[in-house]
Design an enzyme around this catalytic site. Structure first.
Site, PDB file in Angstrom:
ATOM      1  N   CYS A 152       0.888  -1.136   0.075  1.00 51.18           N
ATOM      2  CA  CYS A 152      -0.001  -0.118  -0.138  1.00 51.18           C
ATOM      3  C   CYS A 152       0.988   1.127   0.069  1.00 51.18           C
ATOM      4  CB  CYS A 152      -0.986   0.111   1.195  1.00 51.18           C
ATOM      5  SG  CYS A 152      -1.839   1.590   1.237  1.00 51.18           S
TER       6      CYS A 152
ATOM      7  N   CYS B  68      -0.456   3.387  -6.588  1.00 50.24           N
ATOM      8  CA  CYS B  68      -1.659   2.870  -5.555  1.00 50.24           C
ATOM      9  C   CYS B  68      -1.685   1.405  -5.975  1.00 50.24           C
ATOM     10  CB  CYS B  68      -2.720   3.743  -5.848  1.00 50.24           C
ATOM     11  SG  CYS B  68      -4.318   3.120  -4.923  1.00 50.24           S
TER      12      CYS B  68
END
Length: 225
Positions: free
Chosen positions: A83, A190
């Site tokens: 992440c 992302c």
């Protein structure tokens, strides 16, 4: 082989995607050949978007630090976290343990190298400047979209409904916008967008930060000595 601890659940599908890519990255003839993993799949980590953008959510840092300690206690020799936005809390993670965090942000910046680098990411990543610092260190100039609200919308779509056509169209439009600004090198920054990375413009040099992290995990886990 050295065991890797995964701080996962942000989101769950991205964590599973990392596992799938790790399986493909290792030339294996049997189960024994694969990398040993400890995975803390914790979707209850407080929302990074709520904390960083909206100012309404709890602080993810203590939860991530606790996960890191748990993984170290379980025998992990290094940590990985699929992440990008959560790397805003990397200092809290590394302060909590005595093992390294394979930092996908700095590793991706190293691979991008100098020059203009466009970033396809959550607005939270832009707000924290986590990629700006990493890219500046290697002589790169980070370039952000003039309007990244659609990217946040696409992230929410993917978290709720998966890799939809609508999300792909948003990412493609963003990538083409960066190309129009003269930015050929583009970071998929992302892990939700890693699920639809192929939607980025074929004319761009696209670097998927999740692929960079997978390569780092394989290198560390299989390193001799």
């Amino acid at each position: 082989m050295r065991r890797i601890g995964i701080l996962g659940g942000m989101g769950p599908e991205a964590t599973i995607l990392m596992q799938q890519r790790l399986l493909r990255a290792v030339p294996a003839e049997d189960d024994f050949d694969h990398i040993p993993l400890l995975i803390d799949m914790n979707p209850q980590v407080p929302s990074r978007i709520a904390h960083l953008i909206e100012g309404t959510g709890g602080d993810p840092a203590p939860v991530l630090a606790q996960m890191a300690r748990r993984l170290e206690t379980g025998g992990a020799k290094a940590l990985a976290m699929p992440c990008n936005t959560a790397h805003s809390y990397a200092a809290s993670i590394t302060a909590a343990v005595d093992i390294p965090l394979l930092n996908m942000v700095t590793l991706s910046a190293d691979q991008a190298g100098p020059g203009k680098v466009g970033i396809l990411a959550s607005p939270a990543t832009r707000i924290t400047g986590v990629f700006d610092k990493a890219l500046t260190r290697v002589g790169a100039t980070p370039v952000w979209l003039r309007d990244d609200a659609p990217l946040l919308y696409a992230i929410r779509i993917i978290k709720a409904n998966g890799a939809t056509v609508e999300a792909r169209n948003i990412l493609r439009a963003a990538s083409e916008d960066l190309l129009a600004q003269g930015v050929d090198t583009q970071l998929i920054a992302c892990s939700e967008f890693s699920l639809i990375a192929e939607a980025a413009s074929a004319e761009a040099r696209v670097i998927d930060s999740l692929d960079v992290l997978v390569d780092a995990v394989v290198a560390f886990a299989t390193e001799k000595g």
